[in-house]
Design a protein around this motif. Structure first.
Motif, PDB file in Angstrom:
ATOM      1  N   SER A 263     -19.727  45.554  67.171  1.00  0.00           N
ATOM      2  CA  SER A 263     -21.174  45.574  66.684  1.00  0.00           C
ATOM      3  C   SER A 263     -21.679  46.962  66.572  1.00  0.00           C
ATOM      4  O   SER A 263     -21.366  48.079  66.841  1.00  0.00           O
TER       5      SER A 263
ATOM      6  N   GLU B 235     -40.179  37.926  68.574  1.00  0.00           N
ATOM      7  CA  GLU B 235     -38.861  37.533  67.767  1.00  0.00           C
ATOM      8  C   GLU B 235     -39.011  37.923  66.449  1.00  0.00           C
ATOM      9  O   GLU B 235     -40.110  37.639  65.748  1.00  0.00           O
TER      10      GLU B 235
ATOM     11  N   ASP C 115     -28.353  35.424  66.134  1.00  0.00           N
ATOM     12  CA  ASP C 115     -27.243  35.827  66.795  1.00  0.00           C
ATOM     13  C   ASP C 115     -26.377  36.894  66.022  1.00  0.00           C
ATOM     14  O   ASP C 115     -25.739  37.644  66.711  1.00  0.00           O
ATOM     15  N   LYS C 116     -26.220  36.858  64.868  1.00  0.00           N
ATOM     16  CA  LYS C 116     -25.533  37.703  63.800  1.00  0.00           C
ATOM     17  C   LYS C 116     -26.463  39.259  63.693  1.00  0.00           C
ATOM     18  O   LYS C 116     -25.962  40.138  63.562  1.00  0.00           O
TER      19      LYS C 116
ATOM     20  N   PRO D  88     -29.317  40.440  65.526  1.00  0.00           N
ATOM     21  CA  PRO D  88     -30.555  40.820  66.323  1.00  0.00           C
ATOM     22  C   PRO D  88     -31.488  41.989  66.007  1.00  0.00           C
ATOM     23  O   PRO D  88     -30.782  42.925  65.719  1.00  0.00           O
TER      24      PRO D  88
ATOM     25  N   SER E 184     -23.619  42.040  64.218  1.00  0.00           N
ATOM     26  CA  SER E 184     -22.789  41.694  65.334  1.00  0.00           C
ATOM     27  C   SER E 184     -21.652  41.098  64.985  1.00  0.00           C
ATOM     28  O   SER E 184     -21.485  40.492  63.869  1.00  0.00           O
TER      29      SER E 184
END
Lengths: 113, 116
Positions: A18, A54, A64-65, A67, A81
Motif C-alpha cells: 500500500s 467519509e 477499501d481500495k 481510503p 491499497s
C-alpha cells in the motif's frame, strides 16, 4: 490561487503493498478531490474528500481500495491499497476555493511492479 | 449527465500561426466550462473558465476561448502559437447535477504540438 503540494512525487511499489499519498494546500479550501490519470488517458475522479467525514466515492471506486482522509481544511491523504500493476497511474490532488476555481497538485506517479 | 468532447487527439501548428483546440459540451442547464493545460510530468494548470457573461473569455498565457451556445462549443484559441505552448490540453465541465458536488468532468485531452 491555491498552491497544492503532493508527496511523494513518484514511487515504485511492489504488488500487494500500500502507498499513502499526501496532499497539502497552502490555504483553506472548500473542497478537495482525488483524481487518477492512467497513461495516455484523461482524468477520472476517484472521490471527494470531505472534512471530518467519509469521502464520497465515484462509481467504480471503493473505500477499501482507496481510503481517504481529510482531517482539516488544507490536508488530505489517499491510500492505494493492495496494489496491482493496474494501479500504475498518476494520482492528482485537487482543491476548489471559495471563488469556485479548482487547482491541481503536481501529481504522484505510481508504478506497481 | 454532463459531458465534454475533444474531437481531436492531436493538433499540429507552426509557430506564429493561430491555433484552435476544439471542445464541445453536453449539459443540462447553464454550463460552467474550463480549460486546463498539462505540461510533461506536471499537474494541470488552470487557463480560463466560462461561467456567464461575455462569450469571449481571456485567460492565461495569451489564450482565449469562445463560448458558442448554438453550437455547444467552447474552443480554445491563441492568435500566435509558441513552441512552449506544446502540451496536453483538457476541456472540462462542472457537473452540478444532484449529489454531484459540482465535480469536474474532463474531455479526453488534445495533444498540441507547435513546431518552429
Amino acid at each position: 490561487s491555491a498552491v497544492i503540494s503532493q508527496k511523494p512525487s513518484r514511487d515504485i511499489c511492489q504488488r500487494g503493498t500500500s502507498l499513502t499519498i499526501q496532499c497539502q494546500v497552502d490555504s483553506q479550501v472548500t473542497m478537495m478531490f482525488w483524481y487518477r490519470q492512467q497513461p495516455g488517458q484523461s482524468l477520472t475522479l476517484i472521490a471527494t474528500a470531505n472534512q471530518g467525514s467519509e469521502a464520497t466515492y465515484e462509481s467504480g471506486f471503493v473505500i477499501d481500495k482507496f481510503p481517504i482522509s481529510r482531517p482539516n481544511l488544507t490536508f488530505s491523504t489517499l491510500t492505494v491499497s493492495n496494489m496491482s500493476p493496474e494501479d500504475s497511474s498518476i494520482y492528482l490532488c485537487s482543491a476548489r476555493d471559495s471563488y469556485n476555481e479548482q487547482f491541481f497538485g503536481p501529481g504522484t506517479r505510481l508504478t506497481v511492479l | 449527465a454532463q459531458s465534454v468532447a475533444q474531437p481531436e487527439d492531436q493538433v499540429n501548428v507552426a509557430e506564429g500561426n493561430p491555433l484552435t483546440v476544439k471542445c464541445t459540451y453536453s449539459v443540462s442547464g447553464n454550463p460552467y466550462l474550463f480549460w486546463y493545460v498539462q505540461y510533461p510530468n506536471r499537474g494541470l494548470q488552470f487557463l480560463l473558465k466560462y461561467i456567464t457573461g461575455d462569450n469571449l473569455v481571456k485567460g492565461s498565457y495569451g489564450f482565449e476561448a469562445e463560448f458558442n451556445k448554438s453550437q455547444t462549443s467552447f474552443h480554445l484559441k491563441k492568435p500566435s502559437a509558441l513552441v512552449s505552448d506544446s502540451a496536453l490540453y483538457f476541456c472540462a465541465v462542472r457537473d452540478w447535477g444532484y449529489n454531484q458536488g459540482g465535480k469536474l468532468i474532463f474531455g479526453q485531452g488534445t495533444e498540441l504540438s507547435v513546431k518552429p
